[in-house]
Write a protein that holds these residues in place. Sequence first.
Motif, PDB file in Angstrom:
ATOM      1  N   PHE A 138       0.842  -1.203   0.000  1.00  0.00           N
ATOM      2  CA  PHE A 138       0.000   0.000   0.000  1.00  0.00           C
ATOM      3  C   PHE A 138       0.878   1.255   0.000  1.00  0.00           C
ATOM      4  O   PHE A 138       0.695   2.161  -0.809  1.00  0.00           O
ATOM      5  CB  PHE A 138      -0.917  -0.015   1.225  1.00  0.00           C
ATOM      6  CG  PHE A 138      -1.741   1.230   1.402  1.00  0.00           C
ATOM      7  CD1 PHE A 138      -2.804   1.514   0.541  1.00  0.00           C
ATOM      8  CD2 PHE A 138      -1.472   2.137   2.423  1.00  0.00           C
ATOM      9  CE1 PHE A 138      -3.568   2.674   0.697  1.00  0.00           C
ATOM     10  CE2 PHE A 138      -2.218   3.290   2.583  1.00  0.00           C
ATOM     11  CZ  PHE A 138      -3.276   3.555   1.720  1.00  0.00           C
ATOM     12  N   ARG A 139       1.864   1.296   0.885  1.00  0.00           N
ATOM     13  CA  ARG A 139       2.733   2.481   0.961  1.00  0.00           C
ATOM     14  C   ARG A 139       3.533   2.667  -0.333  1.00  0.00           C
ATOM     15  O   ARG A 139       3.692   3.792  -0.807  1.00  0.00           O
ATOM     16  CB  ARG A 139       3.686   2.364   2.147  1.00  0.00           C
ATOM     17  CG  ARG A 139       2.995   2.606   3.471  1.00  0.00           C
ATOM     18  CD  ARG A 139       4.025   2.916   4.528  1.00  0.00           C
ATOM     19  NE  ARG A 139       3.421   3.073   5.841  1.00  0.00           N
ATOM     20  CZ  ARG A 139       4.023   3.703   6.842  1.00  0.00           C
ATOM     21  NH1 ARG A 139       5.222   4.205   6.705  1.00  0.00           N
ATOM     22  NH2 ARG A 139       3.430   3.819   8.001  1.00  0.00           N
TER      23      ARG A 139
ATOM     24  N   MET B  17       1.196   4.066  -2.779  1.00  0.00           N
ATOM     25  CA  MET B  17       0.845   5.447  -2.417  1.00  0.00           C
ATOM     26  C   MET B  17       1.991   6.425  -2.704  1.00  0.00           C
ATOM     27  O   MET B  17       1.748   7.602  -2.965  1.00  0.00           O
ATOM     28  CB  MET B  17       0.464   5.534  -0.925  1.00  0.00           C
ATOM     29  CG  MET B  17      -0.898   4.979  -0.577  1.00  0.00           C
ATOM     30  SD  MET B  17      -2.246   5.746  -1.482  1.00  0.00           S
ATOM     31  CE  MET B  17      -2.135   7.443  -0.936  1.00  0.00           C
ATOM     32  N   SER B  18       3.242   5.913  -2.662  1.00  0.00           N
ATOM     33  CA  SER B  18       4.374   6.804  -2.920  1.00  0.00           C
ATOM     34  C   SER B  18       4.354   7.333  -4.354  1.00  0.00           C
ATOM     35  O   SER B  18       5.045   8.292  -4.679  1.00  0.00           O
ATOM     36  CB  SER B  18       5.701   6.104  -2.631  1.00  0.00           C
ATOM     37  OG  SER B  18       5.986   5.148  -3.633  1.00  0.00           O
TER      38      SER B  18
ATOM     39  N   SER C 266       0.618  15.376   3.941  1.00  0.00           N
ATOM     40  CA  SER C 266       0.274  15.278   2.520  1.00  0.00           C
ATOM     41  C   SER C 266      -1.162  14.776   2.349  1.00  0.00           C
ATOM     42  O   SER C 266      -1.734  14.906   1.273  1.00  0.00           O
ATOM     43  CB  SER C 266       1.252  14.335   1.801  1.00  0.00           C
ATOM     44  OG  SER C 266       1.310  13.099   2.472  1.00  0.00           O
ATOM     45  N   ALA C 267      -1.727  14.211   3.428  1.00  0.00           N
ATOM     46  CA  ALA C 267      -3.099  13.681   3.348  1.00  0.00           C
ATOM     47  C   ALA C 267      -4.100  14.794   3.619  1.00  0.00           C
ATOM     48  O   ALA C 267      -4.687  14.909   4.704  1.00  0.00           O
ATOM     49  CB  ALA C 267      -3.266  12.529   4.330  1.00  0.00           C
TER      50      ALA C 267
ATOM     51  N   HIS D  84      -5.635   6.636  12.062  1.00  0.00           N
ATOM     52  CA  HIS D  84      -5.766   8.070  11.808  1.00  0.00           C
ATOM     53  C   HIS D  84      -7.158   8.615  12.151  1.00  0.00           C
ATOM     54  O   HIS D  84      -8.146   7.892  12.104  1.00  0.00           O
ATOM     55  CB  HIS D  84      -5.490   8.373  10.325  1.00  0.00           C
ATOM     56  CG  HIS D  84      -4.033   8.369   9.975  1.00  0.00           C
ATOM     57  ND1 HIS D  84      -3.206   7.296  10.212  1.00  0.00           N
ATOM     58  CD2 HIS D  84      -3.238   9.325   9.413  1.00  0.00           C
ATOM     59  CE1 HIS D  84      -1.974   7.571   9.794  1.00  0.00           C
ATOM     60  NE2 HIS D  84      -1.970   8.802   9.307  1.00  0.00           N
TER      61      HIS D  84
ATOM     62  N   TRP E  52       5.141  16.287  -3.060  1.00  0.00           N
ATOM     63  CA  TRP E  52       5.794  15.116  -2.437  1.00  0.00           C
ATOM     64  C   TRP E  52       5.479  13.939  -3.333  1.00  0.00           C
ATOM     65  O   TRP E  52       4.320  13.578  -3.529  1.00  0.00           O
ATOM     66  CB  TRP E  52       5.214  14.895  -1.027  1.00  0.00           C
ATOM     67  CG  TRP E  52       5.815  13.745  -0.270  1.00  0.00           C
ATOM     68  CD1 TRP E  52       5.213  12.568   0.031  1.00  0.00           C
ATOM     69  CD2 TRP E  52       7.121  13.685   0.314  1.00  0.00           C
ATOM     70  NE1 TRP E  52       6.063  11.774   0.761  1.00  0.00           N
ATOM     71  CE2 TRP E  52       7.243  12.443   0.954  1.00  0.00           C
ATOM     72  CE3 TRP E  52       8.206  14.576   0.354  1.00  0.00           C
ATOM     73  CZ2 TRP E  52       8.405  12.046   1.621  1.00  0.00           C
ATOM     74  CZ3 TRP E  52       9.358  14.187   1.029  1.00  0.00           C
ATOM     75  CH2 TRP E  52       9.442  12.938   1.643  1.00  0.00           C
TER      76      TRP E  52
HETATM   77  N1  LIG Z   1      -0.875   9.903   5.800  1.00  0.00           N
HETATM   78  C1  LIG Z   1       0.212   9.852   6.590  1.00  0.00           C
HETATM   79  O1  LIG Z   1       0.128   9.666   7.798  1.00  0.00           O
HETATM   80  C2  LIG Z   1       1.570  10.069   5.984  1.00  0.00           C
HETATM   81  C3  LIG Z   1       1.704  10.495   4.655  1.00  0.00           C
HETATM   82  C4  LIG Z   1       2.996  10.691   4.142  1.00  0.00           C
HETATM   83  C5  LIG Z   1       4.088  10.491   4.959  1.00  0.00           C
HETATM   84  N2  LIG Z   1       3.902  10.105   6.255  1.00  0.00           N
HETATM   85  C6  LIG Z   1       5.046   9.921   7.175  1.00  0.00           C
HETATM   86  O2  LIG Z   1       6.248  10.288   6.554  1.00  0.00           O
HETATM   87  C7  LIG Z   1       7.153   9.171   6.547  1.00  0.00           C
HETATM   88  C8  LIG Z   1       7.893   9.137   5.202  1.00  0.00           C
HETATM   89  O3  LIG Z   1       6.952   8.870   4.165  1.00  0.00           O
HETATM   90  P1  LIG Z   1       7.404   8.454   2.725  1.00  0.00           P
HETATM   91  O4  LIG Z   1       6.389   8.927   1.719  1.00  0.00           O
HETATM   92  O5  LIG Z   1       8.827   8.879   2.548  1.00  0.00           O
HETATM   93  O6  LIG Z   1       7.519   6.873   2.745  1.00  0.00           O
HETATM   94  P2  LIG Z   1       6.517   5.740   3.187  1.00  0.00           P
HETATM   95  O7  LIG Z   1       6.940   4.500   2.485  1.00  0.00           O
HETATM   96  O8  LIG Z   1       6.442   5.635   4.660  1.00  0.00           O
HETATM   97  O9  LIG Z   1       5.092   6.217   2.648  1.00  0.00           O
HETATM   98  C9  LIG Z   1       4.734   6.166   1.268  1.00  0.00           C
HETATM   99  C10 LIG Z   1       3.349   6.753   1.154  1.00  0.00           C
HETATM  100  O10 LIG Z   1       2.428   5.960   1.891  1.00  0.00           O
HETATM  101  C11 LIG Z   1       1.485   6.777   2.560  1.00  0.00           C
HETATM  102  N3  LIG Z   1       1.654   6.626   4.011  1.00  0.00           N
HETATM  103  C12 LIG Z   1       2.828   6.561   4.711  1.00  0.00           C
HETATM  104  N4  LIG Z   1       2.575   6.348   5.992  1.00  0.00           N
HETATM  105  C13 LIG Z   1       1.228   6.278   6.115  1.00  0.00           C
HETATM  106  C14 LIG Z   1       0.370   6.076   7.196  1.00  0.00           C
HETATM  107  N5  LIG Z   1       0.840   5.869   8.423  1.00  0.00           N
HETATM  108  N6  LIG Z   1      -0.942   6.062   6.971  1.00  0.00           N
HETATM  109  C15 LIG Z   1      -1.440   6.259   5.726  1.00  0.00           C
HETATM  110  N7  LIG Z   1      -0.675   6.452   4.646  1.00  0.00           N
HETATM  111  C16 LIG Z   1       0.643   6.463   4.851  1.00  0.00           C
HETATM  112  C17 LIG Z   1       1.750   8.191   2.092  1.00  0.00           C
HETATM  113  O11 LIG Z   1       0.970   8.455   0.948  1.00  0.00           O
HETATM  114  C18 LIG Z   1       3.217   8.150   1.754  1.00  0.00           C
HETATM  115  O12 LIG Z   1       3.632   9.153   0.856  1.00  0.00           O
HETATM  116  C19 LIG Z   1       6.282   7.959   6.757  1.00  0.00           C
HETATM  117  O13 LIG Z   1       6.957   6.911   7.382  1.00  0.00           O
HETATM  118  C20 LIG Z   1       5.164   8.488   7.600  1.00  0.00           C
HETATM  119  O14 LIG Z   1       5.562   8.468   8.971  1.00  0.00           O
HETATM  120  C21 LIG Z   1       2.676   9.897   6.786  1.00  0.00           C
END
Ligand SMILES: NC(=O)c1ccc[n+]([C@@H]2O[C@H](COP(=O)([O-])OP(=O)(O)OC[C@H]3O[C@@H](n4cnc5c(N)ncnc54)[C@H](O)[C@@H]3O)[C@@H](O)[C@H]2O)c1
Length: 171
Positions: A15-16, A19-20, A43-44, A136, A157
Motif C-alpha cells: 500500500f505504501r 501510495m508513494s 500530505s493527506a 488516523h 511530495w
Molecule cells: N498519511 C500519513 O500519515 C503520511 C503520509 C505521508 C508520509 N507520512 C510519514 O512520513 C514518513 C515518510 O513517508 P514516505 O512517503 O517517505 O515513505 P513511506 O513508504 O512511509 O510512505 C509512502 C506513502 O504511503 C502513505 N503513508 C505513509 N505512511 C502512512 C500512514 N501511516 N498512513 C497512511 N498512509 C501512509 C503516504 O501516501 C506516503 O507518501 C512515513 O513513514 C510516515 O511516517 C505519513
Amino acid sequence: MSLDTLTPAVEKLAFRNAMSRLGAAVNIITTEGPAGRAGFTASAVCSVTDSPPTLLVCLNRAASVYPVFRENMQLCVNTLAAGHEDLSSLFGGKTPMAERFSAAEWSAAVTGSPVLRGAVASFDCRITQIVSIGTHDTLFCEVVDVVHSEENHGLAWFDRGYHPLKRQEAR
Ligand SMILES: NC(=O)c1ccc[n+]([C@@H]2O[C@H](COP(=O)([O-])OP(=O)(O)OC[C@H]3O[C@@H](n4cnc5c(N)ncnc54)[C@H](O)[C@@H]3O)[C@@H](O)[C@H]2O)c1
Ligand SMILES: Cc1cc2c(cc1C)N(C[C@H](O)[C@H](O)[C@H](O)COP(=O)(O)O)c1[nH]c(=O)[nH]c(=O)c1N2
C-alpha cells in the motif's frame, strides 16, 4: 492482483509503495488555542466540497501534536512553496515545537492559528467533524478564511522526495 491475495504484513508495504506514486501537495498544518500551539507536515489533505468550503486532513492519533488539535478544534492548512523543503522536514520529524516554529515567519489567522509567510495558500479552518479510521483521524474542516500568493512556485511530495512545481508563464 487483489488485496486479499496479500498477507497483512505485505499489504501495508505494498500500500505504501503504491501510495508513494501519488504526487501530493505538502502542507504544514498549524493550530493555536487553549491547548497551545502545534504544527505538523501533512500530505493527506484534500478538498471535500465548496458548499460549505470544506477540506479534510488525516492525522495519526499517535502523533505528539494529536491532543492539541483535538482540543483546539481549529487549524490552518499552509500549502508549501518551492524552497520550503527543510521546513517541511522539520515539521515532519521529532523536533521540539518551539524549534519548528522558530524556523519561519508566522502571522495569526482569524481563528488564531499560525499562517506561514510565503505559503502558496493558507486555509484557516474550524474542525466540524472527526471520523476515526484505523490509526488516523480524518478531520473535516470548514474554511473560514483563505490567503493565497501568486508569487511562489509550488511543491509536491512524490516518490518519497520533494519536487518543485513551476507555475505556467503568464499568458
Ligand atoms: N498519511 C500519513 O500519515 C503520511 C503520509 C505521508 C508520509 N507520512 C510519514 O512520513 C514518513 C515518510 O513517508 P514516505 O512517503 O517517505 O515513505 P513511506 O513508504 O512511509 O510512505 C509512502 C506513502 O504511503 C502513505 N503513508 C505513509 N505512511 C502512512 C500512514 N501511516 N498512513 C497512511 N498512509 C501512509 C503516504 O501516501 C506516503 O507518501 C512515513 O513513514 C510516515 O511516517 C505519513
Ligand atoms: C512529507 C510528509 C508527509 C506527511 C508526514 C510527514 C512527511 C515528512 N506525516 C508525519 C507527520 O508530519 C509527523 O508524524 C508529525 O511531525 C508528528 O510528529 P510528532 O509525533 O509530533 O513528532 C504525516 N502525518 C499525518 O498524520 N498525516 C499526514 O498526512 C502526514 N504526511
